[in-house]
Design a protein around this motif. Structure first.
Motif, PDB file in Angstrom:
ATOM      1  N   ASP A  44       6.270  -7.640   1.918  1.00  0.00           N
ATOM      2  CA  ASP A  44       5.195  -6.725   2.304  1.00  0.00           C
ATOM      3  C   ASP A  44       4.671  -6.044   1.045  1.00  0.00           C
ATOM      4  O   ASP A  44       5.448  -5.680   0.157  1.00  0.00           O
ATOM      5  CB  ASP A  44       5.703  -5.659   3.278  1.00  0.00           C
ATOM      6  N   THR A  45       3.369  -5.871   0.981  1.00  0.00           N
ATOM      7  CA  THR A  45       2.764  -5.210  -0.177  1.00  0.00           C
ATOM      8  C   THR A  45       2.168  -3.879   0.240  1.00  0.00           C
ATOM      9  O   THR A  45       1.392  -3.801   1.204  1.00  0.00           O
ATOM     10  CB  THR A  45       1.678  -6.093  -0.810  1.00  0.00           C
ATOM     11  N   TYR A  46       2.538  -2.830  -0.489  1.00  0.00           N
ATOM     12  CA  TYR A  46       2.035  -1.476  -0.233  1.00  0.00           C
ATOM     13  C   TYR A  46       1.032  -1.113  -1.333  1.00  0.00           C
ATOM     14  O   TYR A  46       1.339  -1.235  -2.525  1.00  0.00           O
ATOM     15  CB  TYR A  46       3.184  -0.473  -0.225  1.00  0.00           C
ATOM     16  N   GLN A  47      -0.147  -0.684  -0.906  1.00  0.00           N
ATOM     17  CA  GLN A  47      -1.215  -0.329  -1.843  1.00  0.00           C
ATOM     18  C   GLN A  47      -1.223   1.173  -2.075  1.00  0.00           C
ATOM     19  O   GLN A  47      -1.156   1.959  -1.122  1.00  0.00           O
ATOM     20  CB  GLN A  47      -2.565  -0.769  -1.288  1.00  0.00           C
ATOM     21  N   VAL A  58       3.169  -1.876  -4.667  1.00  0.00           N
ATOM     22  CA  VAL A  58       4.619  -2.035  -4.617  1.00  0.00           C
ATOM     23  C   VAL A  58       4.900  -3.179  -3.639  1.00  0.00           C
ATOM     24  O   VAL A  58       4.501  -3.132  -2.477  1.00  0.00           O
ATOM     25  CB  VAL A  58       5.328  -0.756  -4.135  1.00  0.00           C
ATOM     26  N   HIS A  59       5.583  -4.199  -4.126  1.00  0.00           N
ATOM     27  CA  HIS A  59       5.925  -5.352  -3.293  1.00  0.00           C
ATOM     28  C   HIS A  59       7.367  -5.178  -2.818  1.00  0.00           C
ATOM     29  O   HIS A  59       8.286  -5.054  -3.643  1.00  0.00           O
ATOM     30  CB  HIS A  59       5.789  -6.654  -4.081  1.00  0.00           C
ATOM     31  N   VAL A  60       7.573  -5.162  -1.509  1.00  0.00           N
ATOM     32  CA  VAL A  60       8.908  -4.966  -0.934  1.00  0.00           C
ATOM     33  C   VAL A  60       9.351  -6.270  -0.290  1.00  0.00           C
ATOM     34  O   VAL A  60       8.705  -6.772   0.632  1.00  0.00           O
ATOM     35  CB  VAL A  60       8.902  -3.826   0.097  1.00  0.00           C
ATOM     36  N   LEU A  61      10.472  -6.816  -0.795  1.00  0.00           N
ATOM     37  CA  LEU A  61      10.941  -8.128  -0.346  1.00  0.00           C
ATOM     38  C   LEU A  61      12.345  -8.040   0.238  1.00  0.00           C
ATOM     39  O   LEU A  61      13.144  -7.175  -0.154  1.00  0.00           O
ATOM     40  CB  LEU A  61      10.938  -9.142  -1.497  1.00  0.00           C
ATOM     41  N   LYS A 101      -0.762  -5.195   6.004  1.00  0.00           N
ATOM     42  CA  LYS A 101      -0.137  -6.135   6.936  1.00  0.00           C
ATOM     43  C   LYS A 101      -0.803  -7.507   6.918  1.00  0.00           C
ATOM     44  O   LYS A 101      -0.170  -8.527   7.213  1.00  0.00           O
ATOM     45  CB  LYS A 101      -0.148  -5.561   8.357  1.00  0.00           C
ATOM     46  N   ASN A 102      -2.088  -7.559   6.569  1.00  0.00           N
ATOM     47  CA  ASN A 102      -2.798  -8.832   6.605  1.00  0.00           C
ATOM     48  C   ASN A 102      -2.384  -9.783   5.489  1.00  0.00           C
ATOM     49  O   ASN A 102      -2.767 -10.965   5.507  1.00  0.00           O
ATOM     50  CB  ASN A 102      -4.316  -8.594   6.533  1.00  0.00           C
ATOM     51  N   ILE A 103      -1.617  -9.298   4.501  1.00  0.00           N
ATOM     52  CA  ILE A 103      -1.185 -10.195   3.416  1.00  0.00           C
ATOM     53  C   ILE A 103       0.346 -10.324   3.355  1.00  0.00           C
ATOM     54  O   ILE A 103       0.896 -10.740   2.346  1.00  0.00           O
ATOM     55  CB  ILE A 103      -1.735  -9.750   2.044  1.00  0.00           C
ATOM     56  N   ARG A 104       1.027  -9.962   4.447  1.00  0.00           N
ATOM     57  CA  ARG A 104       2.470 -10.185   4.511  1.00  0.00           C
ATOM     58  C   ARG A 104       2.745 -11.685   4.381  1.00  0.00           C
ATOM     59  O   ARG A 104       2.067 -12.513   4.984  1.00  0.00           O
ATOM     60  CB  ARG A 104       3.035  -9.672   5.840  1.00  0.00           C
ATOM     61  N   VAL A 105       3.744 -12.031   3.570  1.00  0.00           N
ATOM     62  CA  VAL A 105       4.112 -13.436   3.370  1.00  0.00           C
ATOM     63  C   VAL A 105       5.573 -13.622   3.755  1.00  0.00           C
ATOM     64  O   VAL A 105       6.421 -12.773   3.461  1.00  0.00           O
ATOM     65  CB  VAL A 105       3.914 -13.884   1.904  1.00  0.00           C
ATOM     66  N   GLU A 106       5.856 -14.741   4.407  1.00  0.00           N
ATOM     67  CA  GLU A 106       7.227 -15.038   4.791  1.00  0.00           C
ATOM     68  C   GLU A 106       7.484 -16.530   4.685  1.00  0.00           C
ATOM     69  O   GLU A 106       6.619 -17.340   5.021  1.00  0.00           O
ATOM     70  CB  GLU A 106       7.509 -14.568   6.213  1.00  0.00           C
ATOM     71  N   ILE A 125       4.200 -18.752   5.804  1.00  0.00           N
ATOM     72  CA  ILE A 125       3.095 -18.239   6.606  1.00  0.00           C
ATOM     73  C   ILE A 125       2.611 -16.937   5.961  1.00  0.00           C
ATOM     74  O   ILE A 125       3.372 -16.242   5.291  1.00  0.00           O
ATOM     75  CB  ILE A 125       3.493 -18.000   8.079  1.00  0.00           C
ATOM     76  N   VAL A 126       1.323 -16.621   6.186  1.00  0.00           N
ATOM     77  CA  VAL A 126       0.710 -15.443   5.568  1.00  0.00           C
ATOM     78  C   VAL A 126       0.054 -14.578   6.634  1.00  0.00           C
ATOM     79  O   VAL A 126      -0.653 -15.089   7.512  1.00  0.00           O
ATOM     80  CB  VAL A 126      -0.352 -15.844   4.524  1.00  0.00           C
ATOM     81  N   GLY A 127       0.269 -13.262   6.551  1.00  0.00           N
ATOM     82  CA  GLY A 127      -0.386 -12.316   7.427  1.00  0.00           C
ATOM     83  C   GLY A 127      -0.028 -12.501   8.890  1.00  0.00           C
ATOM     84  O   GLY A 127       1.103 -12.856   9.243  1.00  0.00           O
ATOM     85  N   GLN A 128      -1.006 -12.279   9.754  1.00  0.00           N
ATOM     86  CA  GLN A 128      -0.791 -12.404  11.186  1.00  0.00           C
ATOM     87  C   GLN A 128      -0.896 -13.847  11.647  1.00  0.00           C
ATOM     88  O   GLN A 128      -0.635 -14.160  12.803  1.00  0.00           O
ATOM     89  CB  GLN A 128      -1.833 -11.557  11.945  1.00  0.00           C
ATOM     90  N   MET A 129      -1.271 -14.729  10.737  1.00  0.00           N
ATOM     91  CA  MET A 129      -1.424 -16.144  11.079  1.00  0.00           C
ATOM     92  C   MET A 129      -0.051 -16.802  11.203  1.00  0.00           C
ATOM     93  O   MET A 129       0.882 -16.472  10.478  1.00  0.00           O
ATOM     94  CB  MET A 129      -2.243 -16.866  10.008  1.00  0.00           C
TER      95      MET A 129
END
Length: 222
Positions: A44-47, A58-61, A101-106, A125-129
């Motif tokens: 997750d990336t926090y702006q 801040v990128h939280v992994l 949330k739209n750029i969450r990566v997993e 997968i990326v974001g809500q997709m």
């Protein structure tokens, strides 16, 4: 923790993501690997909401291999390892950092063991997709912690089932840390580099796996 190398696997023309994953798993099966479960890595990336902030993101992994830890990476690559309470802390700092949330990566996939090697094959997968955005392969060699001392051996092993990948140019972070003892941070920073490249491809409108393959040589910073 041994030496870890995370690689982006290019999808062959005319193949779907699932077909490519199945081909990789079949190759590993032929080698005689033992499946030991599933794994996941997410980001997750926090702006920053403060315009004058020195660190804008801040990128939280999280890595399922370290289930009680949380990794926080700044724009400059500095990596902090904390417990899972850090997630709660970030949620309480909404006035300063907002989660995008739209750029969450997993990445999720299967974990395998063969002798001194751990091999993981995962779909991204990326974001809500929920659609497939790429394949990442992680290879870990357990008996060593300095990449330069075992890279030739790892490269020979990896080329046995990943002949499509140019192993002379692994990811940027791996190349930079060849002579340094590795820790769990190294794997996280490699994943973040690949996540960054995949996000760039998605944001550029490259939604097909063929287009994403063109990003595998992108070695830009976070």
């Amino acid at each position: 923790m041994g030496v870890v190398c995370v690689l982006f696997y290019p999808i062959g023309e005319g193949k779907s993501g699932q077909q490519a994953v199945d081909i990789l798993l079949k190759r590993l099966e032929i080698l005689g690997v033992e499946k030991t479960g599933n794994y996941s890595v997410d980001c997750d990336t926090y702006q920053s909401q403060i315009l004058s902030s020195a660190s804008r993101s801040v990128h939280v992994l999280h890595n399922s291999e370290q289930p009680t830890s949380c990794f926080s990476v700044l724009d400059n690559g500095a990596c902090l390892v904390a417990d899972l309470q850090f997630d709660i802390l970030m949620q309480k700092m909404k006035s300063f950092y907002q989660c995008r949330k739209n750029i969450r990566v997993e990445v999720r996939g299967q974990r395998h063991v063969l002798g001194d090697f751990i091999i993981k094959v995962g779909s991204v997968i990326v974001g809500q997709m929920t659609s497939f955005k790429g394949i990442l392969v992680e290879v870990e060699y357990l008996p060593c912690i300095v990449p330069s001392e075992c890279w030739n051996l790892m490269r020979e092993f990896i080329s046995g089932f990943l002949s499509e990948i140019d192993l002379d140019t692994p990811n940027l972070h791996f190349r930079k840390s060849l002579d340094m003892p590795q820790s769990s941070n190294n794997a996280i920073l490699q994943y973040l580099e690949h996540f960054h490249n995949i996000r760039k491809a998605v944001n550029a409108g490259k939604s097909s796996t063929e287009d994403l393959n063109s990003m595998r040589s992108d070695r830009g910073k976070f």
